[in-house]
Design an enzyme around this catalytic site. Structure first.
Site, mmCIF file in Angstrom:
data_model
loop_
_atom_site.group_PDB
_atom_site.id
_atom_site.type_symbol
_atom_site.label_atom_id
_atom_site.label_comp_id
_atom_site.label_asym_id
_atom_site.label_seq_id
_atom_site.Cartn_x
_atom_site.Cartn_y
_atom_site.Cartn_z
ATOM 1 N N THR A 121 34.320 35.225 41.407
ATOM 2 C CA THR A 121 35.148 34.555 42.424
ATOM 3 C C THR A 121 34.561 34.805 43.812
ATOM 4 O O THR A 121 33.965 35.851 44.052
ATOM 5 C CB THR A 121 36.575 35.155 42.347
ATOM 6 O OG1 THR A 121 37.146 34.737 41.121
ATOM 7 C CG2 THR A 121 37.460 34.723 43.496
ATOM 8 N N ARG B 249 45.915 28.146 32.289
ATOM 9 C CA ARG B 249 46.013 29.469 32.926
ATOM 10 C C ARG B 249 45.615 29.412 34.408
ATOM 11 O O ARG B 249 44.612 28.816 34.782
ATOM 12 C CB ARG B 249 45.093 30.439 32.169
ATOM 13 C CG ARG B 249 45.106 31.867 32.702
ATOM 14 C CD ARG B 249 43.979 32.122 33.680
ATOM 15 N NE ARG B 249 43.927 33.516 34.080
ATOM 16 C CZ ARG B 249 43.201 33.969 35.105
ATOM 17 N NH1 ARG B 249 42.483 33.142 35.820
ATOM 18 N NH2 ARG B 249 43.199 35.249 35.425
ATOM 19 N N VAL B 250 46.412 30.043 35.236
ATOM 20 C CA VAL B 250 46.106 30.160 36.671
ATOM 21 C C VAL B 250 46.123 31.633 37.032
ATOM 22 O O VAL B 250 47.025 32.371 36.631
ATOM 23 C CB VAL B 250 47.159 29.390 37.510
ATOM 24 C CG1 VAL B 250 46.929 29.615 38.997
ATOM 25 C CG2 VAL B 250 47.122 27.895 37.194
ATOM 26 N N GLY B 251 45.109 32.074 37.773
ATOM 27 C CA GLY B 251 45.031 33.480 38.180
ATOM 28 C C GLY B 251 45.613 33.716 39.559
ATOM 29 O O GLY B 251 46.430 32.932 40.065
ATOM 30 N N ASP B 252 45.165 34.792 40.182
ATOM 31 C CA ASP B 252 45.701 35.175 41.495
ATOM 32 C C ASP B 252 45.082 34.387 42.656
ATOM 33 O O ASP B 252 45.691 34.268 43.719
ATOM 34 C CB ASP B 252 45.435 36.668 41.736
ATOM 35 C CG ASP B 252 43.936 36.971 41.712
ATOM 36 O OD1 ASP B 252 43.256 36.539 40.744
ATOM 37 O OD2 ASP B 252 43.432 37.612 42.647
ATOM 38 N N THR C 109 39.409 39.660 44.399
ATOM 39 C CA THR C 109 38.713 39.221 43.191
ATOM 40 C C THR C 109 38.944 40.252 42.093
ATOM 41 O O THR C 109 38.951 41.454 42.370
ATOM 42 C CB THR C 109 37.211 39.026 43.430
ATOM 43 O OG1 THR C 109 36.596 38.702 42.171
ATOM 44 C CG2 THR C 109 36.538 40.270 44.008
ATOM 45 N N GLY C 110 39.130 39.776 40.892
ATOM 46 C CA GLY C 110 39.347 40.732 39.811
ATOM 47 C C GLY C 110 40.191 40.105 38.718
ATOM 48 O O GLY C 110 40.306 38.876 38.644
ATOM 49 N N GLY D 7 42.913 38.593 37.354
ATOM 50 C CA GLY D 7 43.989 37.915 38.064
ATOM 51 C C GLY D 7 45.395 38.282 37.643
ATOM 52 O O GLY D 7 46.300 38.383 38.472
HETATM 53 N N1 ASP Z 1 40.702 36.638 40.114
HETATM 54 C C1 ASP Z 1 40.117 35.558 39.380
HETATM 55 C C2 ASP Z 1 41.093 35.059 38.352
HETATM 56 O O1 ASP Z 1 41.752 35.854 37.738
HETATM 57 C C3 ASP Z 1 38.846 35.940 38.684
HETATM 58 C C4 ASP Z 1 37.842 36.705 39.508
HETATM 59 O O2 ASP Z 1 38.161 37.189 40.582
HETATM 60 O O3 ASP Z 1 36.703 36.818 39.074
HETATM 61 O O4 ASP Z 1 41.142 33.872 38.131
#
Ligand code: ASP
Length: 334
Positions: free
Chosen positions: A200, A228-231, A251-252, A254
């Site tokens: 990300t 699916r939706v992340g953070d 980033t991480g 989510g």
């Molecule tokens: N945070 C992002 C998600 O969960 C993924 C990422 O940061 O690599 O969609």
């Protein structure tokens, strides 16, 4: 006499404030995760570092010319979306169905105006679409088909979904689908590959007027299913900015970042407790770790130096300020 003294004090205060505010700053990330020296080939590493430097240059050119933090974070994120190395725009990860669904968000610390998109499929630069949502719609978050339609209505550059493809993401997708399929068979517990989650991109900036902004863009997680939706597109979880407080892009993993409301939590610690931003972010990241998640954040304080906090082996990152040269880093020990 008293009036003249008050005016003098006022003028001195203004000068001090301006001098402090004039120190513009920018920090970027290209994702956090298991990034190990031994596994990175030198040519890829050099190319990743060059693209991070390019993004720092795109954002700092705006700030150097007196532009806004908002324009700077957008410019930096566009550059990272254009790079095939990161999981945003070109080079985004593949969904379970062998497609790309992109998420992005942006927030202006001056007004706390915000815009975001989730699951968009045909906009070359999703961060531009997030900004249009903020500025050209009465909404904060648009998702799926409607967001694609809004992009068309706004005349943003369309690309076929296949345009986001890259061979290395395709290989990661195969690995992930195999691992997940094996895991779903009773009695086989294949570990999910690390490649499932990182890459990300994001930026935080403070401009010469002292205003802050944050932006984040992602393809999400490899082999994600069911919409699916992340953070990343969630204001508060992946992105937050408020003048006088802080700006954060995350980033991480989510799911954990949503549950810990990471970006807003860091800013809340700064705002309500007066905690220094590094300490605030380390505490929030420890909270994420206590839930079982990992990742990182880039941090812009209302005054002072940009910072990072991550609990992964590495994070693609960079920073530059009005008074310090651009610096990019990848590994935890840099
Ligand atoms: N945070 C992002 C998600 O969960 C993924 C990422 O940061 O690599 O969609």
């Amino acid at each position: 006499m008293r009036l003249r003294f008050a005016l003098l004090v006022g003028a001195l205060l203004m000068t001090a404030l301006q001098a402090q505010a004039a120190d513009w700053a920018l920090a970027i990330h290209g994702g956090a995760g298991v990034i190990e020296r031994a596994k990175m080939d030198p040519a890829t590493e050099a190319s990743v570092r060059a693209d991070l430097a390019k993004a720092l240059e795109a954002g700092s050119a705006v700030l150097r010319a007196g532009g806004s933090a908002l324009d700077a974070v957008e410019a930096a994120v566009i550059t990272l979306e254009e790079s095939p190395h990161f999981n945003a725009g070109k080079g985004a990860v593949f969904t379970w169905d062998d497609k790309h669904e992109l998420d992005a968000s942006i927030m202006d610390g001056r007004t706390r105006a915000a815009g975001a998109v989730a699951g968009v499929t045909r906009t070359r630069n999703p961060i531009k679409l997030a900004r249009r949502v903020m500025e050209q719609s009465p909404h904060v978050l648009l998702a799926g088909r409607g967001a694609d339609q809004f992009s068309r209505d706004q005349g943003l550059e369309p690309v076929p979904n296949r345009w986001f493809d890259t061979p290395h993401r395709k290989a990661q997708w195969r690995e992930a689908v195999d691992a997940i399929t094996a895991r779903e068979k009773p009695g086989q517990a294949a570990a999910l590959p690390d490649a499932l989650r990182y890459g990300t991109v994001g930026a935080v900036a403070r401009d010469a007027k002292g205003s802050v902004a944050a932006a984040t863009s992602t393809g999400g997680m490899t082999a994600k299913r069911w919409g699916r939706v992340g953070d990343s597109p969630l204001i508060g979880a992946g992105t937050y900015a408020q003048d006088g407080v802080c700006a954060v892009s995350a980033t991480g993993w989510g799911e954990y970042f949503i549950r810990a409301n990471v970006a807003a939590d860091i800013c809340a610690r700064v705002r309500y407790q007066g905690t220094p931003i590094q300490q605030a972010a380390d505490a929030t990241m420890a909270d994420v770790a206590s839930l079982g998640g990992d990742g990182g954040v880039i941090l812009m304080p209302a005054t002072g130096a940009p910072a990072f906090s991550f609990n992964t082996l590495g994070m693609y990152r960079g920073r530059v300020t009005a008074s310090t040269a651009p610096r990019v880093a990848i590994y935890g020990d840099e």
